[in-house]
Structures are given as structure tokens and as C-alpha cells.
Design a protein around this motif. Structure first.
Motif, PDB file in Angstrom:
ATOM      1  N   ARG A   1      10.683   6.111  -4.384  1.00 27.36           N
ATOM      2  CA  ARG A   1      10.476   4.727  -4.803  1.00 27.36           C
ATOM      3  C   ARG A   1       9.076   4.237  -4.434  1.00 27.36           C
ATOM      4  O   ARG A   1       8.444   3.492  -5.179  1.00 27.36           O
ATOM      5  CB  ARG A   1      11.521   3.828  -4.132  1.00 27.36           C
ATOM      6  CG  ARG A   1      11.395   2.355  -4.486  1.00 27.36           C
ATOM      7  CD  ARG A   1      11.708   2.091  -5.945  1.00 27.36           C
ATOM      8  NE  ARG A   1      11.280   0.784  -6.374  1.00 27.36           N
ATOM      9  CZ  ARG A   1      11.439   0.308  -7.609  1.00 27.36           C
ATOM     10  NH1 ARG A   1      12.020   1.071  -8.513  1.00 27.36           N
ATOM     11  NH2 ARG A   1      11.015  -0.890  -7.931  1.00 27.36           N
ATOM     12  N   LYS A   2       8.568   4.687  -3.269  1.00 26.90           N
ATOM     13  CA  LYS A   2       7.240   4.272  -2.829  1.00 26.90           C
ATOM     14  C   LYS A   2       6.166   4.774  -3.805  1.00 26.90           C
ATOM     15  O   LYS A   2       5.238   4.040  -4.153  1.00 26.90           O
ATOM     16  CB  LYS A   2       6.965   4.796  -1.433  1.00 26.90           C
ATOM     17  CG  LYS A   2       5.628   4.368  -0.847  1.00 26.90           C
ATOM     18  CD  LYS A   2       5.643   2.905  -0.446  1.00 26.90           C
ATOM     19  CE  LYS A   2       6.512   2.698   0.764  1.00 26.90           C
ATOM     20  NZ  LYS A   2       6.441   1.297   1.240  1.00 26.90           N
ATOM     21  N   MET A   3       6.312   6.007  -4.255  1.00 31.08           N
ATOM     22  CA  MET A   3       5.366   6.568  -5.220  1.00 31.08           C
ATOM     23  C   MET A   3       5.400   5.765  -6.525  1.00 31.08           C
ATOM     24  O   MET A   3       4.364   5.475  -7.125  1.00 31.08           O
ATOM     25  CB  MET A   3       5.713   8.031  -5.489  1.00 31.08           C
ATOM     26  CG  MET A   3       4.695   8.751  -6.333  1.00 31.08           C
ATOM     27  SD  MET A   3       3.102   8.896  -5.482  1.00 31.08           S
ATOM     28  CE  MET A   3       2.318  10.125  -6.491  1.00 31.08           C
ATOM     29  N   HIS A   4       6.586   5.409  -6.938  1.00 31.49           N
ATOM     30  CA  HIS A   4       6.753   4.600  -8.149  1.00 31.49           C
ATOM     31  C   HIS A   4       6.054   3.251  -7.995  1.00 31.49           C
ATOM     32  O   HIS A   4       5.381   2.777  -8.911  1.00 31.49           O
ATOM     33  CB  HIS A   4       8.253   4.414  -8.423  1.00 31.49           C
ATOM     34  CG  HIS A   4       8.545   3.481  -9.548  1.00 31.49           C
ATOM     35  ND1 HIS A   4       8.480   3.861 -10.878  1.00 31.49           N
ATOM     36  CD2 HIS A   4       8.902   2.164  -9.561  1.00 31.49           C
ATOM     37  CE1 HIS A   4       8.786   2.837 -11.649  1.00 31.49           C
ATOM     38  NE2 HIS A   4       9.045   1.793 -10.876  1.00 31.49           N
ATOM     39  N   ASP A   5       6.210   2.632  -6.834  1.00 27.31           N
ATOM     40  CA  ASP A   5       5.609   1.318  -6.593  1.00 27.31           C
ATOM     41  C   ASP A   5       4.085   1.391  -6.561  1.00 27.31           C
ATOM     42  O   ASP A   5       3.399   0.499  -7.084  1.00 27.31           O
ATOM     43  CB  ASP A   5       6.130   0.738  -5.277  1.00 27.31           C
ATOM     44  CG  ASP A   5       7.604   0.354  -5.349  1.00 27.31           C
ATOM     45  OD1 ASP A   5       8.092   0.098  -6.462  1.00 27.31           O
ATOM     46  OD2 ASP A   5       8.268   0.333  -4.299  1.00 27.31           O
ATOM     47  N   ILE A   6       3.545   2.430  -5.950  1.00 25.82           N
ATOM     48  CA  ILE A   6       2.086   2.569  -5.880  1.00 25.82           C
ATOM     49  C   ILE A   6       1.510   2.870  -7.258  1.00 25.82           C
ATOM     50  O   ILE A   6       0.456   2.341  -7.640  1.00 25.82           O
ATOM     51  CB  ILE A   6       1.696   3.658  -4.861  1.00 25.82           C
ATOM     52  CG1 ILE A   6       2.002   3.154  -3.447  1.00 25.82           C
ATOM     53  CG2 ILE A   6       0.226   4.040  -4.990  1.00 25.82           C
ATOM     54  CD1 ILE A   6       1.720   4.132  -2.365  1.00 25.82           C
ATOM     55  N   ARG A   7       2.212   3.695  -8.028  1.00 24.61           N
ATOM     56  CA  ARG A   7       1.772   3.971  -9.399  1.00 24.61           C
ATOM     57  C   ARG A   7       1.745   2.672 -10.204  1.00 24.61           C
ATOM     58  O   ARG A   7       0.843   2.443 -11.009  1.00 24.61           O
ATOM     59  CB  ARG A   7       2.710   4.989 -10.043  1.00 24.61           C
ATOM     60  CG  ARG A   7       2.248   5.462 -11.429  1.00 24.61           C
ATOM     61  CD  ARG A   7       3.241   6.426 -12.037  1.00 24.61           C
ATOM     62  NE  ARG A   7       3.161   7.737 -11.422  1.00 24.61           N
ATOM     63  CZ  ARG A   7       4.134   8.290 -10.707  1.00 24.61           C
ATOM     64  NH1 ARG A   7       5.267   7.624 -10.504  1.00 24.61           N
ATOM     65  NH2 ARG A   7       3.997   9.493 -10.194  1.00 24.61           N
TER      66      ARG A   7
END
Length: 470
Positions: A185-191
Motif C-alpha cells: 500500500r505504501k508503494m501505491h501511495d508514493i506512486r
């Protein structure tokens, strides 16, 4: 005598106060003079989103984790991410040390500082009082070659490059940013933060830094390939991104558009465009008669048959007026959909005002989606993949998309508007649709309808035979 002295002192104090006020006002005039005389180095391609658009949903344009660039359209800065950025800078410098040093990157950014700074609409990121103080101290306003500005570009750019490299090659040591990759989820948010319209660095400086560090090294892909891989969840084409990146002439024009992106927001818009020149040419803008289209349910009742397209490109919408089939590519609707389209539409309205493909697509979908019944129809046809949980939320989403966005005089889906309205005007299509929907919507209902007709015919024959025999 004392009164005279007091009056003189009061007059002197008032004069000093007026002089101070005059200097303060003059300093603000100096700011205006500075901006009016400053040469326009290039278009302001990175700026805060229109306040009217932010009124609808400010959160859609606000970064949640990573702040990039000098525009401060928000108040809070996440310190732990800023620390991680500097750790990534150290890792980037270590990875690039065979070709370039910190001094080399510093010089590269310093030489490009005016060009970089010319990309930003700076009136949003500095207050008048701060500028007045700067001018009074005889410091150049927003001096692109200042150490703070260069440091900001260096830190943000190295963080982005390191992030992209580690996302591309899972075998690279990740270390200090494991918290990003260990939490999907963190990767999704940063993207998501990296495609926001005002949360950007110019694409050219990222590419130049990457080339300085890894250019000519066969172990590293091109920066455009690296970038497209990172944003691959938003890539909507049938052909794999690896095929697009191959050095052949089949996709030369499309690849050139990607490489010429102004920043990530611009690149993601290009990723939504048709990779085929033929498909793009078919989207010729035209006037929409009456600017009206019936909703999905009303069009279905008029005989239009909704089909999911095999194409992944959202703009590849086709209507066959012979059989009444409207083919629409599938659209996944989730928590990031609103932020994604709002930022791309804001950028498109500002910089591609004569090529508003995505705005026109949203206008078309907004016409089709007016109620939960419309959403239910499109879900059953697999045109919409609803991950918001509620059909009502999808309706609200599309009904609010175009607030404060002015439709252009011409729409790239004008042919579909015209053909659907013409198809809807033919009454025979409605009659056939009613017959199909009410009496042949399921196999059992079709069998029952046929049986009822056969029974009616037999009854009629029996009646006629009885009358003849009399």
C-alpha cells in the motif's frame, strides 16, 4: 517650550513611521518590477492547481507522503521522508561513483538551474513578506543558482531515481527504504504522490542526472524505460511496455512522445493515449450537437448494446451503428481514480487545451453514468470494475469530476455522440429493445414467451376452426 519639543518628537516619530511604511510598500513594488523584467525562460509547466478545482476535493491534489519540488501548496512536510531522501542521496552517489561525483551533479544542476526554475510558477511558493525581506537583504529573489535550490533538486531527484531503480530490479539492495517495498500500500501511495500535477521536477533534469550517473552502462535501462516500468499500473495499452521501448520504427512516434514528457503528470497522460497513430487520428475533434447524451440505462432501452472492449486504451471507444453495439474499454475505479483523473485533467486543461482527450472521455462517461442503475449495467457488462464498494460512490465520483472544468467547443468523441443520438431517434430500435429486454432477457423467459405465443396461435387456430365448422 516642553509642548513644542513634545510636538516635534511626535512629528518625528510619525515621519519615521511613514518612512518605514513607504519603504515597505516600495519593496513590494520592487518585487512586481522584478517579475515584470524577468525574462520568461520557458512555459510555466509546474504550478499549483486552480483553486476552484481544489475546492471540489483538495485532497485529490495534495501529496500524502512525498513532497517533490519547491511549490508549497500545502503546509506540512513529513520530516521522516525528508531524512529518507537524504539517505537515498548517499546510496545514489555511491552507486554512481564510478562515473560521477557529488560535485559533478552539483555542477549539472547549477548549470541548468535557471531552466529548472523557469518551469515553476513561483508566486504560489513564496509569500510577499518573505520576498520583501529577501529584497531588503539584497538577495536575488528565488535565485535558481542558490545552494538551497540546488540541494532541493539534487535530493528529490536522487530519491526518485533510487526508488525507480529498486522498483525495477528487486535484486538491488534496498536497505533504508525497505518500508516502502515491504508494504504494498505504501508503494501505491508514493506512486500516487509522484503523479500529482504540482508535485513535480522537470523530466529533463531527472533524465540528465540519470544519464550522467549510468549513461552507456548496459546494466541499467534507459530512464524512460525505468520510468514507464514504475508507472506500469497506469499503462493502458494492449502491447507490453517492453515492446514499446524496443528500438524499432513501429512505435517510434509514441516513444518519442513519452521521451518528450514535461514531467510525470504529462507522461502518465501520454500513457493513456492510443499507441496507434490510426486510432489517435480517428479521435478527430468535432462539435457535439446539443451537448447531450442519454444515460447508459436509457440508451440500453433505446436498443444500444453495451460490450466491453478488448482494447485497454480508455480512449478506444467504438460504436457500430449497424448492430447498435457500443464497445468501451474496462475502467477500474478505486480510491486513487479520482486523484489520477483530476490531476491529469487539470494538467490537460492548462497545457493541452486543444487536445483534451481525457477531459472529453470523462465528459462522455459522466453522461453515461447518472444513477446507480447505470453503474450496475456497466458493471454487469464488465466495463466498470468497482473497487469502491458502493455504486453510489461511483455515481458521485463521475458527477463531480467536471465541476469547474469548462467543456471545449469541440469533443473528440463527437462522432459517437452524434451516432448514439441518431440511433436513439429510431423508434424501431426501442421496440426491438423492449422485446429483447422484457421477453427474451433470460433463456427461461424466452422459452416462456415462445410457449405463450405458440399457445396463443393454437388457440386462435382452434377458434377459427370452430367458427368454420358452424
Amino acid at each position: 517650550m516642553e509642548n513644542v519639543a513634545t510636538n516635534q518628537n511626535n512629528s518625528s516619530s510619525e515621519e519615521s513611521l511613514f518612512n518605514a511604511l513607504a519603504i515597505q510598500i516600495q519593496s513590494k513594488f520592487d518585487i512586481v518590477k522584478y517579475y515584470s523584467q524577468r525574462p520568461l525562460l520557458q512555459d510555466r509547466i509546474i504550478c499549483c492547481v486552480d483553486p476552484l478545482l481544489r475546492q471540489v476535493n483538495a485532497a485529490a491534489y495534495r501529496p500524502n507522503f512525498v513532497i517533490i519540488g519547491p511549490l508549497r501548496c500545502y503546509e506540512t512536510i513529513l520530516e521522516h521522508i525528508e531524512i529518507q531522501k537524504r539517505i537515498c542521496l548517499a546510496s545514489f552517489l555511491q552507486r554512481a561513483e564510478k562515473k560521477a561525483s557529488l560535485i559533478d551533479f552539483f555542477k549539472l544542476i547549477k548549470d541548468s538551474a535557471d531552466r529548472i526554475h523557469g518551469c515553476y510558477e513561483e508566486t504560489y511558493c513564496r509569500s510577499w513578506d518573505f520576498l520583501s525581506h529577501v529584497i531588503q537583504q539584497n538577495i536575488p529573489v528565488n535565485d535558481g543558482s542558490s545552494g538551497l535550490f540546488i540541494e532541493m533538486v539534487l535530493v528529490d531527484a536522487s530519491f526518485i531515481i533510487e526508488l525507480f531503480l529498486r522498483a525495477y530490479n528487486k535484486e538491488l539492495e534496498r536497505g533504508e527504504i525497505d518500508f516502502i517495498f515491504n508494504t504494498p500500500r505504501k508503494m501505491h501511495d508514493i506512486r500516487r504522490d509522484l503523479f500529482l500535477a504540482h508535485n513535480q521536477l522537470p523530466f529533463f533534469i531527472l533524465k540528465d542526472m540519470y544519464e550522467l550517473a549510468f549513461g552507456g552502462n548496459p546494466d541499467f535501462p534507459s530512464f524512460i524505460h525505468l520510468t514507464c516500468h514504475f508507472f506500469s499500473p497506469y499503462y493502458n495499452q494492449n502491447k507490453p511496455i517492453e515492446d514499446i521501448m524496443l528500438p524499432n520504427h513501429c512505435h517510434y512516434e509514441y516513444r518519442a512522445k513519452l521521451e518528450g514528457a514535461k514531467h510525470f503528470t504529462d507522461l502518465l497522460r501520454t500513457l493513456q493515449m492510443p499507441s496507434s497513430k490510426k486510432t489517435e487520428d480517428s479521435l478527430e475533434a468535432g462539435r457535439v450537437q446539443g451537448r447531450y447524451l442519454y444515460s447508459a440505462v436509457l440508451l440500453r432501452d433505446a436498443g444500444v448494446k453495451f460490450k466491453v472492449s478488448t482494447s485497454r486504451c480508455l480512449l478506444d471507444i467504438e460504436f457500430n451503428k449497424k448492430n447498435g453495439e457500443l464497445k468501451i474499454p474496462p475502467l477500474r475505479v478505486d480510491e486513487s481514480t479520482e486523484s489520477f483523473f483530476r490531476n491529469l485533467m487539470a494538467w490537460e486543461q492548462r497545457y493541452h487545451s486543444h487536445e483534451t482527450y481525457l477531459c472529453d472521455y470523462i465528459f462522455l462517461m459522466e453522461y453515461l453514468i447518472k444513477s446507480t442503475e447505470d453503474v450496475d449495467l456497466l458493471i454487469r457488462r464488465r466495463i466498470i470494475i468497482n473497487q469502491l464498494g458502493s455504486n453510489t460512490r461511483v455515481v458521485t465520483l463521475f458527477n463531480n469530476f467536471c465541476k469547474h472544468i469548462t467543456p471545449m467547443e469541440k469533443n473528440h468523441f463527437s462522432d459517437i455522440f452524434r451516432e448514439l443520438n441518431a440511433y436513439n431517434a429510431v423508434r424501431r430500435h426501442s421496440w426491438l429493445a423492449i422485446l429483447r429486454l422484457q421477453y427474451f432477457s433470460t433463456p427461461w423467459r424466452g422459452v416462456a414467451t415462445i410457449a405463450a405465443v405458440v399457445l396463443l396461435v393454437l388457440t386462435l387456430i382452434q377458434t377459427i376452426c370452430a367458427l368454420i365448422s358452424l
